[in-house]
Design a protein around this motif. Sequence first.
Motif, PDB file in Angstrom:
ATOM      1  N   THR A   3       0.836  -1.199   0.000  1.00  0.00           N
ATOM      2  CA  THR A   3       0.000   0.000   0.000  1.00  0.00           C
ATOM      3  C   THR A   3       0.872   1.250   0.000  1.00  0.00           C
ATOM      4  OG1 THR A   3      -1.746  -1.175   1.140  1.00  0.00           O
ATOM      5  CG2 THR A   3      -1.763   1.205   1.334  1.00  0.00           C
ATOM      6  N   GLN A   4       1.959   1.209   0.783  1.00  0.00           N
ATOM      7  CA  GLN A   4       2.838   2.383   0.868  1.00  0.00           C
ATOM      8  C   GLN A   4       3.487   2.693  -0.477  1.00  0.00           C
ATOM      9  OE1 GLN A   4       2.649   4.453   3.281  1.00  0.00           O
ATOM     10  NE2 GLN A   4       1.218   2.963   4.151  1.00  0.00           N
ATOM     11  N   ILE A   7       0.653   4.577  -2.476  1.00  0.00           N
ATOM     12  CA  ILE A   7       0.284   5.921  -2.006  1.00  0.00           C
ATOM     13  C   ILE A   7       1.455   6.881  -2.223  1.00  0.00           C
ATOM     14  CG2 ILE A   7      -0.475   7.269   0.009  1.00  0.00           C
ATOM     15  CD1 ILE A   7      -1.994   4.838   0.976  1.00  0.00           C
TER      16      ILE A   7
ATOM     17  N   ALA B   7      -5.130   1.981  -3.819  1.00  0.00           N
ATOM     18  CA  ALA B   7      -4.992   2.138  -2.367  1.00  0.00           C
ATOM     19  C   ALA B   7      -5.773   3.369  -1.926  1.00  0.00           C
ATOM     20  CB  ALA B   7      -3.531   2.279  -1.978  1.00  0.00           C
ATOM     21  N   GLU B   9      -6.362   6.308   1.074  1.00  0.00           N
ATOM     22  CA  GLU B   9      -5.800   6.979   2.238  1.00  0.00           C
ATOM     23  C   GLU B   9      -6.920   7.788   2.893  1.00  0.00           C
ATOM     24  OE1 GLU B   9      -1.654   9.355   2.905  1.00  0.00           O
ATOM     25  OE2 GLU B   9      -3.007  10.143   1.385  1.00  0.00           O
ATOM     26  N   ASN B  11      -8.199  10.433   5.745  1.00  0.00           N
ATOM     27  CA  ASN B  11      -7.849  11.460   6.734  1.00  0.00           C
ATOM     28  C   ASN B  11      -8.637  11.122   8.001  1.00  0.00           C
ATOM     29  OD1 ASN B  11      -7.712  13.741   8.360  1.00  0.00           O
ATOM     30  ND2 ASN B  11      -7.653  15.145   6.608  1.00  0.00           N
ATOM     31  N   THR B  12      -7.982  10.404   8.884  1.00  0.00           N
ATOM     32  CA  THR B  12      -8.716   9.820  10.015  1.00  0.00           C
ATOM     33  C   THR B  12      -9.219  10.886  10.986  1.00  0.00           C
ATOM     34  OG1 THR B  12      -6.614   9.445  11.119  1.00  0.00           O
ATOM     35  CG2 THR B  12      -7.562   7.591   9.910  1.00  0.00           C
ATOM     36  N   CYS B  45     -11.212   2.563   7.209  1.00  0.00           N
ATOM     37  CA  CYS B  45      -9.857   2.108   6.918  1.00  0.00           C
ATOM     38  C   CYS B  45      -9.935   0.920   5.954  1.00  0.00           C
ATOM     39  CB  CYS B  45      -9.122   1.719   8.198  1.00  0.00           C
ATOM     40  SG  CYS B  45      -9.952   0.411   9.104  1.00  0.00           S
ATOM     41  N   SER B  68      -8.517  10.045  -0.093  1.00  0.00           N
ATOM     42  CA  SER B  68      -7.727  10.187  -1.323  1.00  0.00           C
ATOM     43  C   SER B  68      -7.500   8.787  -1.873  1.00  0.00           C
ATOM     44  CB  SER B  68      -6.379  10.851  -1.034  1.00  0.00           C
ATOM     45  OG  SER B  68      -6.593  12.143  -0.496  1.00  0.00           O
ATOM     46  N   TYR B  70      -5.431   6.292  -4.736  1.00  0.00           N
ATOM     47  CA  TYR B  70      -4.233   6.151  -5.573  1.00  0.00           C
ATOM     48  C   TYR B  70      -4.345   4.875  -6.398  1.00  0.00           C
ATOM     49  CZ  TYR B  70      -2.461   9.536  -2.201  1.00  0.00           C
ATOM     50  OH  TYR B  70      -2.306  10.640  -1.422  1.00  0.00           O
TER      51      TYR B  70
END
Lengths: 255, 76, 361
Positions: A3-4, A7, B7, B9, B11-12, B45, B68, B70
């Motif tokens: 995943t990293q 991103i 993936a 992401e 913003n928690t 998540c 977001s 990706y």
Amino acid sequence: MTTQDIIKPENLVYAKPSIMNDNTMHYCPGCSHGVVHKLVAEVIEEMGIVDKTIGISPVGCAVFAYNYIDIDWQEAAHGRAPAMATAIKRLLPDHCVFTYQGDGDLAAIGTAETIHACNRGENIAIIFINNAIYGMTGGQMAPTTLEGMKTSTCPYGRDVTLNGYHLPIGNLVAQLEGTRYVTRQSVHTAAAVRKAKAAIKKAFENTLAPEKKGASFVEIVSTCNSGWKMSPKDANDWMVENMFKAYPIGDLKNI
Amino acid sequence: MAKIKGAVEVNTNRCKGCELCVVACPAKVLGMSKQVNAKGYNYACMVNPDACIGCASCGIVCPDGCISVYKVKIEN
Amino acid sequence: MSEEVRLMKGNEALAEAAIRCGCDGYFGYPITPQSEVLETLMKLKPWETTGMVVLQAESEVASINMVYAGAGCGKKVMTSTSSPGFSLMQEGVSYIAGADIPALVVNVMRGGPGLGTIQPSQADYFQTVKGGGHGDYRQITLAPASVQEMADFVGLGFDLAFKYNILTVILADGLIGQMMEKVVLPPFVPRKTNEEIRKECPWASLGKTPDRKRNVITSLELEPEPMERRNIALQAKYAEIEKNEVRYEDIETSDAEYLFVAFGSAARICQKAVEVARAEGIKVGLLRPITLFPFPYEHIKEQLTHVKGILSVEYNAGQMVEDIRLAVEGRIPVEHFGRTGGIVPTPEEVIDALKQKIIKK
């Protein structure tokens, strides 16, 4: 590939528009307002018209819309946004002027301003959030509340002998010579959001047409899960089942 | 054949835990955290990150602009 | 440049003056006795010459909110109405006050309450100088007493509005709006460009440029401390206006034993009454407040060195008289004489009232 590894800025395919700032929105979890705010911001950003867009926020839940999108705003008295948009558009004819209003604002206290701005053919865009309830004041009956629907001021359900019928104001303004584009959209699925965005974009483009052709009216049939006392998901399902019957999705007018 | 891999992401801090992204995800990638953020919300998540196709449906329906997305194309 | 002298109604002069002083927009709704303002503007078609926008709105509620919006863009915008219409406008008037923006409203007063009469009146004094809408606010109030002042106060009203970011009200009575007189119209001033407005009114919502944050025209503040700070700032502004902008006219006051205090066309009746009474040997003068807010309290107090009594002459049941009493703090008799229902008193009636209510005391 982890995943990293994915991103990374070069792989970004979706993020909130940059003119939507980082202020935490005051809306309840799952509120449709946030999605529509994002669409308005995306459209303004994509059209490159930040420096010539004026938004008019209403009285109602969206009263603080001006805190979230980095454009110039004016905050209206309850229901008066279309009168304000009229003046601003006439004084700044090359600007994109839009109102952002809820159902109580647009279809109850501001009915006269709505009808007359549309009827004069003002080259403005009206974004209308119809969730059939007053959200900010705590879930009271709106002009758009469905027959039988329960709110805090019709706790046994809207009774037509007492309160009359739900007001399909989108259909009303579509009848007027002064409107050029009247559409009804929703934002409950990704596909619906894409269509709603296209509608908002068309409305904003209409305001910048060189000749005055008329008002553009984008109704977003929305949820108010807090006022409806449902989870966000259940509210979406209830909307599809009940609201779409009274407020069918699609273009009412496009000339 | 190229394979698409995505993936998400979140913003928690901004997430209010409405779960609409979970409903919108066609690949069942998203779930809710067991932890809460500063405002007390369980936030979204990736619970099944390998399934993500980067379609952005989650981000598109998110009312708070906290997601977001990706995407990469992996050549075999 | 030779002066342009015309014979006009007060309402017509006001409309001509609006075009000439670079007004950007007029938004109005017909109501007697001021409909000539909108009619004159529509006939003159200023949008073809200066570019001024003129629009007949669907109501006074809409027209004041159009003014609020135009003012928020830093434009010189105005409306005109008469008493029942001004009541409808109080919502927008309060928002303009709360948002700290400049605008001009003209109220050509008719009698009330309710639908009342279309005849002249001055019964909206309280409404205008003591509030009218909700919240703690004030508005600069100019009271014209001639067609000339109807024309001159448009430019003055806008100048004051933009100096303090405040609403100026021209509080005229129906008589001033309707009567015809000679008037010298003001010279043409060009309208401000958007670039000039951006410079002079950096708060205006004209479209966000990269060099500044977004401009928001609002009166909303949910947190108590910032809301109180806003109110304190407003009150400081009003205090500044009270210090700087008091205007009045003195007619034979320096040796006066008695005083008429009157504004608008009532002051003209009193002016004649001064002439007639002095011929009878009564030493009376006239003090005409031109600004009703700020009110000439200090100047009235200064008259206490030689004045033994004051008669407030108003076309109402007694409103300004309360402010005169505040000014003299009980040191001399202050009485009211007025007619209502649209009746304009004669100079003789005014002199009789002076004799009965003040001199005999």
